[in-house]
Enzyme design. Structure first.
Site, PDB file in Angstrom:
ATOM      1  N   ASN A  48      17.582  40.031  16.386  1.00  0.00           N
ATOM      2  CA  ASN A  48      17.679  39.507  15.017  1.00  0.00           C
ATOM      3  C   ASN A  48      18.223  38.087  15.073  1.00  0.00           C
ATOM      4  O   ASN A  48      19.357  37.869  15.474  1.00  0.00           O
ATOM      5  CB  ASN A  48      18.606  40.406  14.198  1.00  0.00           C
ATOM      6  CG  ASN A  48      18.888  39.883  12.808  1.00  0.00           C
ATOM      7  OD1 ASN A  48      18.244  38.946  12.329  1.00  0.00           O
ATOM      8  ND2 ASN A  48      19.862  40.477  12.154  1.00  0.00           N
ATOM      9  N   CYS A  91      21.756  43.512  10.449  1.00  0.00           N
ATOM     10  CA  CYS A  91      21.542  44.456  11.543  1.00  0.00           C
ATOM     11  C   CYS A  91      22.771  45.336  11.779  1.00  0.00           C
ATOM     12  O   CYS A  91      22.657  46.414  12.359  1.00  0.00           O
ATOM     13  CB  CYS A  91      21.143  43.721  12.815  1.00  0.00           C
ATOM     14  SG  CYS A  91      22.239  42.384  13.296  1.00  0.00           S
ATOM     15  N   HIS A  92      23.935  44.900  11.301  1.00  0.00           N
ATOM     16  CA  HIS A  92      25.150  45.699  11.479  1.00  0.00           C
ATOM     17  C   HIS A  92      25.087  47.010  10.697  1.00  0.00           C
ATOM     18  O   HIS A  92      25.859  47.926  10.978  1.00  0.00           O
ATOM     19  CB  HIS A  92      26.394  44.890  11.076  1.00  0.00           C
ATOM     20  CG  HIS A  92      26.391  44.426   9.659  1.00  0.00           C
ATOM     21  ND1 HIS A  92      25.740  43.268   9.274  1.00  0.00           N
ATOM     22  CD2 HIS A  92      26.946  44.953   8.547  1.00  0.00           C
ATOM     23  CE1 HIS A  92      25.906  43.099   7.973  1.00  0.00           C
ATOM     24  NE2 HIS A  92      26.622  44.115   7.506  1.00  0.00           N
ATOM     25  N   GLU A 113      32.293  46.048   3.964  1.00  0.00           N
ATOM     26  CA  GLU A 113      31.317  46.520   2.987  1.00  0.00           C
ATOM     27  C   GLU A 113      31.718  47.869   2.392  1.00  0.00           C
ATOM     28  O   GLU A 113      31.567  48.086   1.188  1.00  0.00           O
ATOM     29  CB  GLU A 113      29.932  46.606   3.618  1.00  0.00           C
ATOM     30  CG  GLU A 113      29.349  45.248   3.929  1.00  0.00           C
ATOM     31  CD  GLU A 113      27.904  45.299   4.392  1.00  0.00           C
ATOM     32  OE1 GLU A 113      27.262  46.373   4.304  1.00  0.00           O
ATOM     33  OE2 GLU A 113      27.399  44.255   4.838  1.00  0.00           O
ATOM     34  N   TYR A 168      18.930  54.119  13.784  1.00  0.00           N
ATOM     35  CA  TYR A 168      17.781  53.491  14.422  1.00  0.00           C
ATOM     36  C   TYR A 168      16.521  54.331  14.168  1.00  0.00           C
ATOM     37  O   TYR A 168      15.454  53.796  13.888  1.00  0.00           O
ATOM     38  CB  TYR A 168      18.014  53.335  15.930  1.00  0.00           C
ATOM     39  CG  TYR A 168      19.140  52.395  16.262  1.00  0.00           C
ATOM     40  CD1 TYR A 168      18.961  51.020  16.226  1.00  0.00           C
ATOM     41  CD2 TYR A 168      20.401  52.873  16.615  1.00  0.00           C
ATOM     42  CE1 TYR A 168      19.994  50.142  16.525  1.00  0.00           C
ATOM     43  CE2 TYR A 168      21.444  52.010  16.918  1.00  0.00           C
ATOM     44  CZ  TYR A 168      21.235  50.647  16.863  1.00  0.00           C
ATOM     45  OH  TYR A 168      22.271  49.787  17.161  1.00  0.00           O
TER      46      TYR A 168
END
Length: 160
Positions: free
Chosen positions: A114, A122-123, A149, A91
């Protein structure tokens, strides 16, 4: 706006389109959602989401138009799309990137607001030291997305 729902590894995931762009996404089924895409953009969004969840797509190209959000929130959402697939930022790092180094908490609020999660990733934003904190879809979904990912990114790095 028309909602379409997709079954995915993170559960049902609803996407709203207006014929020109994705306008919103929601974890779970939206009451008005159907299983059939209502327009070409919805069809493209569902195809890209399926490819993403299959580990075949690392960057969304479907058009997104966000109808709301403060200037700061929009800056955070744009920055989210710049975080490379399989990587994370904190953040605080995102706050610094958007020009307000002291706004880590405000970045968290923007993440929570979001309107197009997953497509606007946003993850990929985590707490200080890489801690998994806060996620509108719940931390188990965030973990699933980050693990997907990471596995795909590692496979691609090893095989290239």
């Amino acid at each position: 706006m028309r909602w379409t729902v997709l079954d995915s590894p993170i559960g049902e995931f609803s996407v709203a389109t207006d014929g020109e762009a994705v306008r919103a996404a929601h974890f779970g089924r939206v009451a008005a959602a159907t299983g059939e895409p209502g327009d070409a953009v919805a069809g493209r969004a569902l195809a890209e989401l399926r490819a993403y969840f299959a580990g075949e797509l690392t960057e969304f190209t479907v058009p997104v138009a966000v109808p709301r959000g403060s200037e700061f929130e929009r800056a955070v959402w744009r920055e989210m799309t710049r975080i490379p697939y399989g990587e994370t930022l904190t953040y605080g790092e995102v706050a610094k990137a958007v020009g307000d180094p002291g706004a880590a908490r405000a970045v968290g609020v923007a993440c929570n607001r979001n309107p197009v999660p997953v497509i606007v990733p946003c993850h990929r934003i985590v707490g200080a030291g890489g801690k998994l904190v806060g996620f509108g879809g719940g931390l188990p979904r965030k973990v699933t997305l980050l693990e997907l990912e990471a596995a795909v990114a590692l496979r691609r790095a090893w095989l290239s």
